[in-house]
Design a protein around this motif. Structure first.
Motif, PDB file in Angstrom:
ATOM      1  N   GLY A 207       4.448   0.860  -7.960  1.00 44.42           N
ATOM      2  CA  GLY A 207       4.130   0.372  -6.623  1.00 44.42           C
ATOM      3  C   GLY A 207       3.303  -0.893  -6.641  1.00 44.42           C
ATOM      4  N   ALA A 208       3.362  -1.639  -7.741  1.00 41.36           N
ATOM      5  CA  ALA A 208       2.633  -2.903  -7.813  1.00 41.36           C
ATOM      6  C   ALA A 208       3.161  -3.854  -6.738  1.00 41.36           C
ATOM      7  N   HIS A 209       2.346  -4.797  -6.332  1.00 37.02           N
ATOM      8  CA  HIS A 209       2.657  -5.541  -5.111  1.00 37.02           C
ATOM      9  C   HIS A 209       2.158  -6.978  -5.174  1.00 37.02           C
ATOM     10  N   GLY A 210       2.624  -7.749  -4.215  1.00 36.74           N
ATOM     11  CA  GLY A 210       2.094  -9.077  -3.978  1.00 36.74           C
ATOM     12  C   GLY A 210       1.176  -9.022  -2.779  1.00 36.74           C
ATOM     13  N   THR A 211       1.366  -9.950  -1.845  1.00 39.07           N
ATOM     14  CA  THR A 211       0.538  -9.933  -0.642  1.00 39.07           C
ATOM     15  C   THR A 211       1.368 -10.368   0.560  1.00 39.07           C
ATOM     16  N   GLY A 212       1.344  -9.549   1.598  1.00 37.22           N
ATOM     17  CA  GLY A 212       2.061  -9.834   2.840  1.00 37.22           C
ATOM     18  C   GLY A 212       1.620  -8.852   3.905  1.00 37.22           C
ATOM     19  N   TYR A 213       0.811  -9.318   4.825  1.00 37.25           N
ATOM     20  CA  TYR A 213       0.227  -8.457   5.857  1.00 37.25           C
ATOM     21  C   TYR A 213       1.318  -7.954   6.799  1.00 37.25           C
ATOM     22  N   ASN A 214       1.643  -6.653   6.666  1.00 34.78           N
ATOM     23  CA  ASN A 214       2.676  -6.005   7.483  1.00 34.78           C
ATOM     24  C   ASN A 214       4.021  -6.729   7.406  1.00 34.78           C
ATOM     25  N   THR A 215       4.326  -7.256   6.229  1.00 33.55           N
ATOM     26  CA  THR A 215       5.621  -7.885   5.990  1.00 33.55           C
ATOM     27  C   THR A 215       5.965  -7.688   4.515  1.00 33.55           C
ATOM     28  N   PHE A 460      -2.780  -8.083   0.773  1.00 30.01           N
ATOM     29  CA  PHE A 460      -2.503  -7.357   2.011  1.00 30.01           C
ATOM     30  C   PHE A 460      -1.078  -6.828   2.001  1.00 30.01           C
ATOM     31  N   GLY A 461      -0.863  -5.682   2.642  1.00 26.01           N
ATOM     32  CA  GLY A 461       0.447  -5.055   2.597  1.00 26.01           C
ATOM     33  C   GLY A 461       0.801  -4.329   3.870  1.00 26.01           C
ATOM     34  N   HIS A 462       1.641  -3.307   3.714  1.00 26.91           N
ATOM     35  CA  HIS A 462       2.089  -2.505   4.849  1.00 26.91           C
ATOM     36  C   HIS A 462       2.156  -1.049   4.422  1.00 26.91           C
ATOM     37  N   GLY A 463       2.168  -0.146   5.381  1.00 25.14           N
ATOM     38  CA  GLY A 463       2.306   1.268   5.072  1.00 25.14           C
ATOM     39  C   GLY A 463       3.664   1.558   4.464  1.00 25.14           C
ATOM     40  N   SER A 464       3.748   2.669   3.732  1.00 25.86           N
ATOM     41  CA  SER A 464       4.974   3.000   3.013  1.00 25.86           C
ATOM     42  C   SER A 464       5.424   4.416   3.346  1.00 25.86           C
ATOM     43  N   ASP A 466       7.442   5.847   1.041  1.00 21.71           N
ATOM     44  CA  ASP A 466       7.751   6.398  -0.278  1.00 21.71           C
ATOM     45  C   ASP A 466       6.801   7.548  -0.583  1.00 21.71           C
ATOM     46  N   PHE A 467       7.319   8.562  -1.257  1.00 22.55           N
ATOM     47  CA  PHE A 467       6.609   9.821  -1.366  1.00 22.55           C
ATOM     48  C   PHE A 467       5.295   9.738  -2.133  1.00 22.55           C
ATOM     49  N   LEU A 468       5.259   8.967  -3.212  1.00 20.62           N
ATOM     50  CA  LEU A 468       4.065   8.912  -4.049  1.00 20.62           C
ATOM     51  C   LEU A 468       3.335   7.577  -3.972  1.00 20.62           C
ATOM     52  N   SER A 469       3.724   6.725  -3.046  1.00 20.66           N
ATOM     53  CA  SER A 469       3.086   5.417  -2.931  1.00 20.66           C
ATOM     54  C   SER A 469       1.619   5.564  -2.535  1.00 20.66           C
ATOM     55  N   HIS A 470       0.777   4.698  -3.090  1.00 22.28           N
ATOM     56  CA  HIS A 470      -0.639   4.727  -2.727  1.00 22.28           C
ATOM     57  C   HIS A 470      -0.871   4.217  -1.309  1.00 22.28           C
ATOM     58  N   THR A 471       0.157   3.656  -0.661  1.00 27.99           N
ATOM     59  CA  THR A 471       0.019   3.237   0.741  1.00 27.99           C
ATOM     60  C   THR A 471       0.816   4.145   1.679  1.00 27.99           C
ATOM     61  N   SER A 472       1.265   5.277   1.178  1.00 24.21           N
ATOM     62  CA  SER A 472       2.016   6.213   2.024  1.00 24.21           C
ATOM     63  C   SER A 472       1.137   6.682   3.179  1.00 24.21           C
TER      64      SER A 472
END
Length: 511
Positions: A207-215, A460-464, A466-472
């Motif tokens: 679940g590694a990520h970049g940055t995109g506020y609610n996008t 920055f990110g968005h909700g997920s 996905d079942f085990l995502s840390h942003t679920s």
């Protein structure tokens, strides 16, 4: 809070008396010799045919079986064979798919015994052997299998009409971006972590990520289809938003081994960057909110011990906007890397602040590596504080086999990653500032103290779903990450003022 870090026993006040400012040659020699001695112990574990190591060389994994597949069919065949062999031997089976130089400060990529240069120290076993747990009942009754996906790094197909590319999961982010450029496509801005030497499969699974506020802010946002192998060795192809897809993305490999990804790319574009450089952090929360109104793609590097932050705001623009430069690679000459490593080791070993001159090169490195660092360079080599570049050239920095830890620095990074809601960011910033003031600076009496080279950074990110995502289940997550260097020359010496970071980690988890 103070008892968590035992701060008063680690960092004593720096003496200002003239006599105590004189650096003793004998003291410094002892620091270096102890670093050499313990560094030799840390590096003396030989790499065997059944082993592989973290990129930082601070963790080694040992498996009963190490395999290097080249295709999905290979993975399926290997898994199927190992399942049957384990059943015949009446043993359990533990399989990990990873890379021969994995990027993790945890030992999760190890399915079997492991060795760390940072061992738990006990009276009877001051330096445990990597073979220490091979004879345990759990080890002898379970076959450990590692699948190293280094050879699974190819583009399998390209659909120019749909802007889609099918790639193998062992491909590095930096390689994928180059392949996208060769196909005259752009990878959507914001979906990738900033470090390009990570594999696509590893980024997706963690679940590694970049940055995109609610996008767009994760690799999973641009995946259309996943090819994977289950625990019995059967092959599957699942749409991204299927039940299987939701289990695989950010699933840590629990549901199966991801082998191929169908990526949804875009027409070529450029990306504009605007840098706010070494800004006072007194209004950090208000500044964050304002920046997110200007663009969702914001990356902030913060040094609360310097009271400064630097932010990088990016947005995609048309190819008609002239290119001025691109992201810079993380390269240092060997002599500079080795000098940084030894300097960090000496400063880290000076636990009582008796050698103040050891802090001079480290403070310079702190500035250059954190708030003094810019996202990209102009084509003439100067820092690009504002301007545009090809979108594929503005997303990740890479160093290949010439990273700091490959060039003799003998340094590892300690990473702590946590995600909190945006509406709680203000309280967290205040907590950090209070801990820095009370514990690092001892309520203003030790303002000379600073943390190791590295940084706090916000993405920055968005909700997920996905079942085990840390942003679920989250709404507007802010990813706060603490990334700091530690010297490996003497792994028995803790990171200097590292207890402050321990306090912040525990405080954030508790909240």
């Amino acid at each position: 809070m103070r008892c968590l870090g035992q701060g008063d026993s680690v960092g004593l006040r720096l003496r200002r008396h003239q006599q105590q400012q004189m650096v003793s040659g004998l003291q410094l020699t002892c620091v270096i010799l102890s670093s050499v001695y313990f560094g030799f112990l840390a590096q003396s574990t030989s790499v065997q045919a059944d082993s592989y190591s973290a990129a930082f060389k601070d963790i080694s994994c040992y498996s009963d079986v190490v395999l290097q597949p080249s295709s999905t069919a290979d993975v399926a065949a290997f898994v199927s064979k190992q399942v049957k062999a384990a059943a015949a031997d009446q043993k359990g089976l533990k399989v990990r798919a990873t890379h021969s130089a994995f990027h993790s400060s945890a030992s999760f990529p190890c399915p079997g015994p492991k060795f760390s240069v940072f061992p738990p120290i006990t009276k009877n076993t001051p330096w445990p052997s990597p073979d220490a747990d091979k004879g345990s009942p759990a080890a002898t009754n379970t076959t450990s299998v590692s699948l190293l996906l280094d050879n699974m790094s190819r583009v399998l197909s390209v659909d120019h009409a749909k802007y889609q590319m099918r790639v193998q999961a062992g491909m590095l982010l930096s390689s994928m971006l180059k392949e996208a450029s060769s196909a005259n496509m752009s990878v959507p801005l914001g979906c990738l972590p900033s470090f390009g030497d990570l594999t696509l499969g590893g980024v997706l699974a963690t679940g590694a990520h970049g940055t995109g506020y609610n996008t767009t802010s994760t690799l999973g946002d641009i995946v259309a289809e996943i090819t994977w192998v289950d625990g019995g060795g059967a092959e599957h192809v699942s749409p991204r938003n299927s039940t299987a897809g939701q289990a695989l993305v950010a699933g840590l490999g629990v549901a199966g081994i991801v082998t191929e990804l169908l990526l949804q790319l875009q027409p070529q574009s450029h990306t504009q960057v605007d840098t706010r450089y070494k800004v006072w952090d007194g209004n950090l929360l208000a500044d964050v909110k304002q920046m997110l109104k200007e663009t969702p793609h914001v990356l902030i590097v913060w040094r609360p011990d310097l009271r400064q932050y630097t932010s990088h705001m990016t947005k995609q623009v048309d190819v008609s906007v002239p290119k001025l430069g691109g992201i810079l690679d993380l390269l240092l000459p060997r002599i500079a890397a080795e000098a940084l490593g030894w300097s960090l080791a000496a400063w880290q070993a000076d636990r009582d602040d008796k050698l103040p001159l050891t802090a001079v090169p480290i403070l310079a490195a702190v500035h250059e590596i954190s708030v003094g660092h810019v996202l990209a360079n102009l084509y003439n080599g100067q820092k690009m504080f504002a301007g545009a570049g090809d979108t594929n050239d503005m997303q990740v920095a890479s160093c290949g086999n010439k990273c700091l830890w490959d060039m003799g620095a003998n340094i590892a990074m300690d990473d702590v990653h946590l995600s909190i809601e945006l509406n709680g960011l203000g309280d967290w910033i205040q907590d950090v500032q209070q801990v820095i003031s009370a514990d690092l600076w001892d309520n203003g009496r030790k303002r000379h103290r600073f943390l190791s080279p590295g940084y706090f950074w916000f993405r920055f990110g968005h909700g997920s779903g996905d079942f085990l995502s840390h942003t679920s289940g989250m709404k507007s997550p802010v990813h706060v990450q603490l990334s700091f260097m530690k010297a490996l020359h003497n792994p028995l010496v803790p990171s200097k003022y590292g207890w402050v970071l321990d306090i912040l980690e525990q405080l954030t988890l508790c909240k």
